[in-house]
Design a protein around this motif. Structure first.
Motif, PDB file in Angstrom:
ATOM      1  N   ILE A   1     130.139  75.787  46.569  1.00 54.79           N
ATOM      2  CA  ILE A   1     128.967  75.224  46.780  1.00 54.79           C
ATOM      3  C   ILE A   1     128.056  76.160  45.903  1.00 54.79           C
ATOM      4  N   ARG A   2     128.322  77.192  45.930  1.00 49.88           N
ATOM      5  CA  ARG A   2     127.804  78.213  44.514  1.00 49.88           C
ATOM      6  C   ARG A   2     127.349  77.756  43.092  1.00 49.88           C
ATOM      7  N   ARG A   3     129.254  76.977  43.506  1.00 49.03           N
ATOM      8  CA  ARG A   3     129.326  77.420  41.430  1.00 49.03           C
ATOM      9  C   ARG A   3     129.246  75.405  41.225  1.00 49.03           C
ATOM     10  N   ASN A   4     129.207  74.748  41.888  1.00 49.19           N
ATOM     11  CA  ASN A   4     128.191  73.238  41.981  1.00 49.19           C
ATOM     12  C   ASN A   4     127.291  73.033  42.426  1.00 49.19           C
ATOM     13  N   SER A   5     126.384  74.224  42.670  1.00 48.96           N
ATOM     14  CA  SER A   5     124.873  73.819  43.056  1.00 48.96           C
ATOM     15  C   SER A   5     123.974  72.691  42.837  1.00 48.96           C
ATOM     16  N   ASP A   6     124.501  72.086  41.617  1.00 41.46           N
ATOM     17  CA  ASP A   6     123.468  71.499  41.702  1.00 41.46           C
ATOM     18  C   ASP A   6     124.302  70.080  41.873  1.00 41.46           C
ATOM     19  N   ARG A   7     125.740  69.919  42.407  1.00 44.57           N
ATOM     20  CA  ARG A   7     126.063  68.334  42.860  1.00 44.57           C
ATOM     21  C   ARG A   7     126.338  68.981  44.491  1.00 44.57           C
ATOM     22  N   CYS A   8     125.746  69.212  44.775  1.00 47.12           N
ATOM     23  CA  CYS A   8     125.727  69.918  46.790  1.00 47.12           C
ATOM     24  C   CYS A   8     125.144  69.890  47.229  1.00 47.12           C
ATOM     25  N   ARG A   9     125.008  69.191  48.699  1.00 46.76           N
ATOM     26  CA  ARG A   9     124.097  69.169  49.581  1.00 46.76           C
ATOM     27  C   ARG A   9     124.010  69.856  51.055  1.00 46.76           C
ATOM     28  N   ILE A  10     123.281  70.391  51.890  1.00 46.90           N
ATOM     29  CA  ILE A  10     123.728  70.693  53.129  1.00 46.90           C
ATOM     30  C   ILE A  10     122.910  69.611  54.287  1.00 46.90           C
ATOM     31  N   LEU A  11     123.369  69.445  54.952  1.00 42.03           N
ATOM     32  CA  LEU A  11     122.519  68.384  56.403  1.00 42.03           C
ATOM     33  C   LEU A  11     122.777  69.242  57.247  1.00 42.03           C
ATOM     34  N   THR A  12     121.916  70.465  57.892  1.00 41.04           N
ATOM     35  CA  THR A  12     122.368  70.353  59.562  1.00 41.04           C
ATOM     36  C   THR A  12     120.732  70.753  60.480  1.00 41.04           C
TER      37      THR A  12
ATOM     38  N   ASP B   1     117.239  64.011  61.651  1.00 44.11           N
ATOM     39  CA  ASP B   1     118.435  62.613  62.167  1.00 44.11           C
ATOM     40  C   ASP B   1     119.387  62.958  61.339  1.00 44.11           C
ATOM     41  N   LYS B   2     120.848  63.416  61.252  1.00 43.18           N
ATOM     42  CA  LYS B   2     121.630  63.081  59.994  1.00 43.18           C
ATOM     43  C   LYS B   2     122.112  61.841  59.502  1.00 43.18           C
ATOM     44  N   GLY B   3     122.019  60.989  60.419  1.00 47.17           N
ATOM     45  CA  GLY B   3     122.596  59.689  60.096  1.00 47.17           C
ATOM     46  C   GLY B   3     121.548  59.654  59.161  1.00 47.17           C
ATOM     47  N   GLU B   4     120.224  59.420  59.266  1.00 52.70           N
ATOM     48  CA  GLU B   4     119.091  58.598  58.748  1.00 52.70           C
ATOM     49  C   GLU B   4     119.093  59.122  57.597  1.00 52.70           C
TER      50      GLU B   4
ATOM     51  N   LEU C   1     119.900  58.417  53.175  1.00 52.14           N
ATOM     52  CA  LEU C   1     118.791  58.193  51.827  1.00 52.14           C
ATOM     53  C   LEU C   1     119.545  58.768  50.686  1.00 52.14           C
ATOM     54  N   LEU C   2     120.969  59.473  50.629  1.00 54.56           N
ATOM     55  CA  LEU C   2     121.448  60.576  50.161  1.00 54.56           C
ATOM     56  C   LEU C   2     121.510  59.623  48.703  1.00 54.56           C
ATOM     57  N   PRO C   3     121.612  59.464  47.453  1.00 55.91           N
ATOM     58  CA  PRO C   3     122.371  58.488  46.646  1.00 55.91           C
ATOM     59  C   PRO C   3     124.102  58.802  46.594  1.00 55.91           C
ATOM     60  N   HIS C   4     124.533  57.396  46.073  1.00 53.46           N
ATOM     61  CA  HIS C   4     126.121  57.747  46.338  1.00 53.46           C
ATOM     62  C   HIS C   4     126.605  57.702  44.610  1.00 53.46           C
ATOM     63  N   PRO C   5     127.967  58.148  44.076  1.00 53.87           N
ATOM     64  CA  PRO C   5     128.871  58.406  45.256  1.00 53.87           C
ATOM     65  C   PRO C   5     128.274  59.166  46.536  1.00 53.87           C
ATOM     66  N   PHE C   6     129.187  59.896  47.176  1.00 55.81           N
ATOM     67  CA  PHE C   6     129.192  61.198  47.807  1.00 55.81           C
ATOM     68  C   PHE C   6     130.272  61.667  48.718  1.00 55.81           C
TER      69      PHE C   6
ATOM     70  N   ASP D   1     130.898  66.285  66.036  1.00 55.40           N
ATOM     71  CA  ASP D   1     130.229  64.669  66.341  1.00 55.40           C
ATOM     72  C   ASP D   1     128.995  64.845  66.186  1.00 55.40           C
ATOM     73  N   ASN D   2     128.695  64.880  65.962  1.00 51.93           N
ATOM     74  CA  ASN D   2     127.016  64.652  65.214  1.00 51.93           C
ATOM     75  C   ASN D   2     127.282  64.866  64.131  1.00 51.93           C
ATOM     76  N   ASP D   3     128.343  64.792  62.981  1.00 52.81           N
ATOM     77  CA  ASP D   3     128.456  64.572  61.752  1.00 52.81           C
ATOM     78  C   ASP D   3     129.196  63.040  61.632  1.00 52.81           C
ATOM     79  N   ILE D   4     129.388  62.785  62.662  1.00 53.16           N
ATOM     80  CA  ILE D   4     129.976  61.160  62.443  1.00 53.16           C
ATOM     81  C   ILE D   4     128.977  60.180  61.533  1.00 53.16           C
ATOM     82  N   GLU D   5     128.006  59.604  62.133  1.00 55.63           N
ATOM     83  CA  GLU D   5     127.003  59.143  60.740  1.00 55.63           C
ATOM     84  C   GLU D   5     126.970  59.569  59.233  1.00 55.63           C
ATOM     85  N   LEU D   6     126.940  61.031  59.100  1.00 51.92           N
ATOM     86  CA  LEU D   6     126.893  61.335  58.193  1.00 51.92           C
ATOM     87  C   LEU D   6     128.419  60.704  57.185  1.00 51.92           C
ATOM     88  N   LEU D   7     129.753  61.375  57.944  1.00 52.83           N
ATOM     89  CA  LEU D   7     130.596  60.734  57.002  1.00 52.83           C
ATOM     90  C   LEU D   7     130.866  58.644  57.860  1.00 52.83           C
TER      91      LEU D   7
END
Length: 209
Positions: free
Chosen positions: A85-96, A136-139, A143-148, A155-161
């Motif tokens: 993540i540190r090495r590729n910070s411009d290409r990473c995001r965190i959802l929590t 709301d992780k799913g929401e 809104l994230l740009p594709h591709p990702f 289980d609260n990551d199901i909609e994200l995946l």
């Protein structure tokens, strides 16, 4: 970053960190049993995440923010994931779903300031007053740009995946549930396996989902 280069979107608890934040904070006030009961309500009884999260925050809100931040900053991380993540910070995001005021030092350490979507808190001085907004992780994922590429462990990551062009169920800290695995395109059962998978996407500049 060009359009065909994927973002890498990570859950935080038990994905970047090696343990869960809320039980760790609960231990600070000897409230492990109450936290476990609230967690069981969410997992075993299907209580809505936002309702359950607000109840867990209420249990923890008397912990001074300065103390909570120090606890979070000391959480053990998966070292190779954190370095990726540190090495590729411009290409990473965190959802929590965790609160901004608890995780801000950890997010700064990961070079993710401005690249983390999380729940928002109301504060006064060193005290937490309550929750202003629960992520709301799913929401957020829609809104994230594709591709990702998305990585999560619960289980609260199901909609994200499901929203991702490639979703990874990660079993580094605990076994990914059957429901999460069913929503994923791939399974990484160790940090080493996840790094091998993500490095492949880094090399493949033509990835388009």
């Amino acid at each position: 970053m060009t359009q065909d280069q994927p973002l890498f979107v990570f859950d935080l608890d038990s994905t970047i960190t090696q343990c869960e934040l809320l039980p760790l904070l609960a231990r600070e006030i000897s409230a492990e049993a109450q936290m476990e009961a609230l967690t069981e309500r969410a997992m075993g009884q299907g209580e809505p995440f936002e309702q359950n999260f607000r109840a867990r925050v209420e249990l923890l809100k008397d912990i001074p923010l300065s103390r909570a931040r120090r606890i979070v900053a000391s959480m053990p991380l998966f070292p190779e994931i954190a370095e990726f993540i540190r090495r590729n910070s411009d290409r990473c995001r965190i959802l929590t779903g965790n609160l901004d005021v608890w995780i801000e030092e950890l997010i700064r350490d990961l070079d993710m300031r401005g690249r983390c979507l999380c729940s928002r808190a109301a504060v006064s001085g060193d005290r937490l007053l309550g929750v202003e907004r629960v992520l709301d992780k799913g929401e957020a994922a829609r809104l994230l740009p594709h591709p990702f590429v998305a990585v999560g462990d619960g289980d609260n990551d199901i909609e994200l995946l499901r929203a991702a062009d490639f979703g990874v169920a990660f079993s580094g800290a605990r076994s990914a549930s059957p429901a999460l695995q069913a929503a994923a395109d791939g399974l990484a059962q160790s940090e080493e396996a996840l790094m091998k998978l993500l490095s492949g996407f880094l090399r493949d500049s033509d990835f388009a989902g």
